[in-house]
Design a protein around this motif. Sequence first.
Motif, mmCIF file in Angstrom:
data_model
loop_
_atom_site.group_PDB
_atom_site.id
_atom_site.type_symbol
_atom_site.label_atom_id
_atom_site.label_comp_id
_atom_site.label_asym_id
_atom_site.label_seq_id
_atom_site.Cartn_x
_atom_site.Cartn_y
_atom_site.Cartn_z
ATOM 1 N N LYS A 119 0.781 -1.237 0.000
ATOM 2 C CA LYS A 119 0.000 0.000 0.000
ATOM 3 C C LYS A 119 0.814 1.289 0.000
ATOM 4 N N PRO A 120 1.957 1.352 0.713
ATOM 5 C CA PRO A 120 2.725 2.613 0.701
ATOM 6 C C PRO A 120 3.179 3.030 -0.698
ATOM 7 N N LEU A 121 3.271 2.080 -1.622
ATOM 8 C CA LEU A 121 3.698 2.401 -2.984
ATOM 9 C C LEU A 121 2.530 2.667 -3.928
ATOM 10 N N TYR A 122 1.299 2.477 -3.452
ATOM 11 C CA TYR A 122 0.132 2.619 -4.319
ATOM 12 C C TYR A 122 -0.078 4.081 -4.685
ATOM 13 N N SER A 123 -0.087 4.370 -5.990
ATOM 14 C CA SER A 123 -0.226 5.752 -6.453
ATOM 15 C C SER A 123 -0.566 5.755 -7.933
ATOM 16 N N ARG A 124 -1.164 6.849 -8.397
ATOM 17 C CA ARG A 124 -1.395 7.050 -9.835
ATOM 18 C C ARG A 124 -0.615 8.265 -10.350
ATOM 19 N N ASP A 125 0.408 8.659 -9.607
ATOM 20 C CA ASP A 125 1.259 9.769 -10.005
ATOM 21 C C ASP A 125 2.283 9.261 -11.025
ATOM 22 N N PRO A 126 2.194 9.679 -12.291
ATOM 23 C CA PRO A 126 3.102 9.170 -13.318
ATOM 24 C C PRO A 126 4.529 9.679 -13.181
ATOM 25 N N ASN A 127 4.782 10.560 -12.207
ATOM 26 C CA ASN A 127 6.112 11.130 -12.051
ATOM 27 C C ASN A 127 6.934 10.461 -10.950
ATOM 28 N N LYS A 128 6.310 9.606 -10.143
ATOM 29 C CA LYS A 128 7.029 8.942 -9.067
ATOM 30 C C LYS A 128 7.962 7.872 -9.624
ATOM 31 N N LYS A 129 9.083 7.664 -8.938
ATOM 32 C CA LYS A 129 10.083 6.697 -9.389
ATOM 33 C C LYS A 129 9.559 5.269 -9.328
ATOM 34 N N VAL A 130 8.856 4.946 -8.256
ATOM 35 C CA VAL A 130 8.329 3.589 -8.070
ATOM 36 C C VAL A 130 6.886 3.686 -7.616
ATOM 37 N N VAL A 131 5.981 3.044 -8.336
ATOM 38 C CA VAL A 131 4.572 3.023 -7.950
ATOM 39 C C VAL A 131 3.984 1.641 -8.218
ATOM 40 N N TYR A 132 2.973 1.329 -7.440
ATOM 41 C CA TYR A 132 2.193 0.102 -7.615
ATOM 42 C C TYR A 132 0.751 0.531 -7.790
ATOM 43 N N PHE A 133 0.046 -0.039 -8.758
ATOM 44 C CA PHE A 133 -1.346 0.319 -8.972
ATOM 45 C C PHE A 133 -2.041 -0.758 -9.787
ATOM 46 N N ASN A 134 -3.352 -0.602 -9.921
ATOM 47 C CA ASN A 134 -4.131 -1.489 -10.774
ATOM 48 C C ASN A 134 -4.432 -0.793 -12.091
ATOM 49 N N THR A 135 -4.454 -1.556 -13.158
ATOM 50 C CA THR A 135 -4.918 -1.149 -14.479
ATOM 51 C C THR A 135 -3.941 -0.202 -15.161
ATOM 52 N N HIS A 136 -4.127 1.117 -15.062
ATOM 53 C CA HIS A 136 -3.290 2.079 -15.763
ATOM 54 C C HIS A 136 -3.543 3.469 -15.197
ATOM 55 N N PHE A 137 -2.776 4.448 -15.680
ATOM 56 C CA PHE A 137 -2.906 5.812 -15.169
ATOM 57 C C PHE A 137 -4.227 6.461 -15.576
ATOM 58 N N HIS A 138 -4.921 5.894 -16.571
ATOM 59 C CA HIS A 138 -6.205 6.458 -17.015
ATOM 60 C C HIS A 138 -7.377 5.802 -16.288
ATOM 61 N N PHE A 139 -7.130 5.195 -15.151
ATOM 62 C CA PHE A 139 -8.117 4.358 -14.476
ATOM 63 C C PHE A 139 -9.474 5.035 -14.313
ATOM 64 N N HIS A 140 -9.502 6.259 -13.822
ATOM 65 C CA HIS A 140 -10.780 6.911 -13.512
ATOM 66 C C HIS A 140 -11.531 7.368 -14.757
ATOM 67 N N LYS A 141 -10.889 7.267 -15.932
ATOM 68 C CA LYS A 141 -11.584 7.574 -17.181
ATOM 69 C C LYS A 141 -11.983 6.307 -17.930
ATOM 70 N N ALA A 142 -11.587 5.152 -17.402
ATOM 71 C CA ALA A 142 -11.781 3.892 -18.114
ATOM 72 C C ALA A 142 -13.223 3.402 -18.028
ATOM 73 N N ARG A 143 -13.649 2.697 -19.081
ATOM 74 C CA ARG A 143 -14.995 2.115 -19.100
ATOM 75 C C ARG A 143 -15.064 0.851 -18.254
ATOM 76 N N TYR A 144 -13.919 0.249 -17.984
ATOM 77 C CA TYR A 144 -13.862 -0.934 -17.123
ATOM 78 C C TYR A 144 -12.441 -1.066 -16.576
ATOM 79 N N ALA A 145 -12.303 -1.779 -15.481
ATOM 80 C CA ALA A 145 -10.985 -2.031 -14.892
ATOM 81 C C ALA A 145 -10.363 -3.261 -15.539
ATOM 82 N N GLU A 146 -9.051 -3.260 -15.657
ATOM 83 C CA GLU A 146 -8.345 -4.385 -16.259
ATOM 84 C C GLU A 146 -7.915 -5.391 -15.198
#
Length: 396
Positions: free
Chosen positions: A151-178
């Motif tokens: 969880k400490p690495l969970y982020s949708r900031d495309p500028n961070k050196k290391v991030v963990y997330f689901n799907t992609h950076f466009h998540f909140h605009k997506a028609r469905y989750a991957e």
Amino acid sequence: MEKANHGREFLAGCDSVSYDHMKEMKAFDDTKAGVKGVVDAGALSRIPRIFVRPQDELANDERLFMPSNGDFSENGKFETPIIDLKGVLPMNKINDDYDQQRHNEIVNEIRHASETWGFFQLINHGIPITVMDEMMEGVKRFHEQDAEAKKPLYSRDPNKKVVYFNTHFHFHKARYAEWKDSLVCRMLSPDPIDPEDLPDTSSDIMLEYTQHLICLGDILIELLSEGLRLHPQHLKGLDCTKNLVNIGHYYPACPEPELTLGGGKHSDPTFFTILLQDDIGGLQFLHQDYWVGVTPVPGALLVNIGDLLQVISNERFKSAEHRVVANFTGPRISVASFFSGSKTSTKLYGPLKELSSTENDDVANYDRPLYKDITIKEYLEVYHSKGLNVLSHFRL
């Protein structure tokens, strides 16, 4: 217990009569547990509704699907080109093992694959199998640790050196989750990453694998330059390998793979991408309006041309859209390594003037630039806001 409760609450919300798609997408994102968290919450016979693709997409797939190694054309069965680098590595013409004739053949093979498909597989590429296997194990270790550790690495900031997330950076605009979770590590941006920033579960192997990747990337960019009939150092001189991002994907087994995707349709925001994958498969690329499956080859690395190389080659080299289908089997592990230029640079990238020379009479379209000159930053701003059909924004 807290992790399981969050998962069950999310699943209950997705199945409710008063289902609100955007609300449930946010609820899923807020768990910071990813698809792995949904799977860990309990045995699934169905996927939550936020992962279900719209009916128009599902219907369109019926006419676009072409299985791997299927009868694709009048020339017979199609397989992703496999290119053997033996005889070229290392790229040292003083070395006794160097074979100039084989070098020229490899350049021609890469040229043809890049012009025709935008995808090819490399064997005898110089990265040890043991390193590749351990890299995939390192990605698996990260994703299969306790949700609270990630969880400490969970982020949708495309500028961070290391991030963990689901799907992609466009998540909140997506028609469905991957149906995947991802670990993003910016290994060169353009300065090397601080090893302390990497997760303990995979830091050592990530650094070792990256050292091999940088060497292979330098060789590949030379061969691609020659494929465009340029000096071997031409593309490297344009900083095409200045940035390197590794993304470790984790695709859990899916109970209804026909209803979702592990990775939606997209092209890569790179000059080229090198993919390490296991033997489960699922990657498909779009060719002549058909989805063509890529059959994994043991020990091979998959290479695909990115949008930026399509731009500077003026569409001589093709950036093919691709996706990953979900699977009953899993987890599927892959590591995508993106080679690109620096987004902080003011360098402009557009169709190369060197390719418009009358010496290149066999090259189509080079008499008229198809794209405007752009910076990496300008391209990425559109990529992160638009997601699909990015290059159409820059066409002349």
